[in-house]
Write an enzyme that holds these catalytic residues in place. Sequence first.
Site, PDB file in Angstrom:
ATOM      1  N   PRO A  35       5.357  41.881  28.331  1.00 34.07           N
ATOM      2  CA  PRO A  35       6.301  40.836  27.927  1.00 34.07           C
ATOM      3  C   PRO A  35       5.589  39.625  27.334  1.00 34.07           C
ATOM      4  CG  PRO A  35       6.252  41.096  30.325  1.00 34.07           C
ATOM      5  CD  PRO A  35       5.416  42.183  29.756  1.00 34.07           C
ATOM      6  N   GLU A  48       1.987  43.384  37.984  1.00 29.61           N
ATOM      7  CA  GLU A  48       1.892  42.153  37.181  1.00 29.61           C
ATOM      8  C   GLU A  48       1.031  42.349  35.932  1.00 29.61           C
ATOM      9  OE1 GLU A  48       3.744  39.341  37.961  1.00 29.61           O
ATOM     10  OE2 GLU A  48       4.584  40.734  39.412  1.00 29.61           O
ATOM     11  N   ARG A  78      10.103  57.821  13.486  1.00 36.42           N
ATOM     12  CA  ARG A  78      11.088  58.032  12.420  1.00 36.42           C
ATOM     13  C   ARG A  78      10.584  57.560  11.060  1.00 36.42           C
ATOM     14  NH1 ARG A  78      14.120  53.727  11.246  1.00 36.42           N
ATOM     15  NH2 ARG A  78      16.011  54.793  10.597  1.00 36.42           N
ATOM     16  N   ASP A  96      17.679  50.506   6.095  1.00 36.45           N
ATOM     17  CA  ASP A  96      17.786  50.122   7.505  1.00 36.45           C
ATOM     18  C   ASP A  96      17.954  48.615   7.631  1.00 36.45           C
ATOM     19  OD1 ASP A  96      17.210  52.651   8.445  1.00 36.45           O
ATOM     20  OD2 ASP A  96      15.110  52.226   8.902  1.00 36.45           O
TER      21      ASP A  96
END
Length: 273
Positions: free
Chosen positions: A92, A119, A161, A176
């Site tokens: 994150p 963590e 993809r 897209d």
Amino acid sequence: MRIDVVTIFPEYLEPLNVSLVGKARAAGRLDVRVHDLRGWAHDRHNTVDDTPYGGGPGMVMMTGPWGEALDQTLADGYEAGARQPVLVVPTPSGRPFTQAVAAELSARPWLIFTPARYEGIDTRVTAEYATRMPVHEVSIGDYVLAGGEAAVLVITEAVARLLPGVLGNAQSHADDSFAPGPMASLLEGPVYTKPPAWRGRGIPDVLLSGHHGKIARWRRDEAFRRTVEHRPDLIEQADPAAFDKKDREMLSILGWQAGPDGRFGRNPDAMEE
Ligand code: 6GU
């Protein structure tokens, strides 16, 4: 492309056997190897984490198992002929994973993912491998997951993809949402298929007109509507050179106007719904 994933939850990566990624693997366009990090733990509990230096909550993944796992994964890959590895570290606290990052990774022959639980991983691990190969620390969004495995699924699908021959039709990702180019960073608008009437709801006449120019214009107008509604930040950041006269008319209808720097912002006089 070769992909190695080192994880304490190999079963979490089972979805890589399904759908587009599964087919790319079966077609030999993608070689995915999932490894259990605990195979490189050495005590009888297969410990891979320990308490953080400096104190605080949670546990940190240890250098030892990760170092051995990555050394072995690299050695096996090179032995099998893989080259130019990139280490992809889901966290994150990484840089945002975007379509541009997906495109960049899709051009590499070998990705090694290190999804972490707890963590995170002792920082010395990424520091060590960064001396040998490019390291991308990436986050898939502004929320916190319990571990990086779901991010590996997300990133692998976005990358796979884009590989040559994986999507039948190369045009399918030219338009897209977030594709680079003139259509840059507009969200895709609504789509319809048969039947032509459903619960009293029809199809916009233009889509049945057969007039390709008008259909393209309608789609772009709808893309503006949706982008203004869901992601106004994309309009604000857009290079205004990407907007033609019709685009500007549509933006004006939607209550947007060019500021002194040429970039578009919401017209303060426009009425909110
Ligand atoms: Cl890559 N990992 C975790 N644990 N949480 C996240 C993330 C990654 N991206 C957003 N949240």
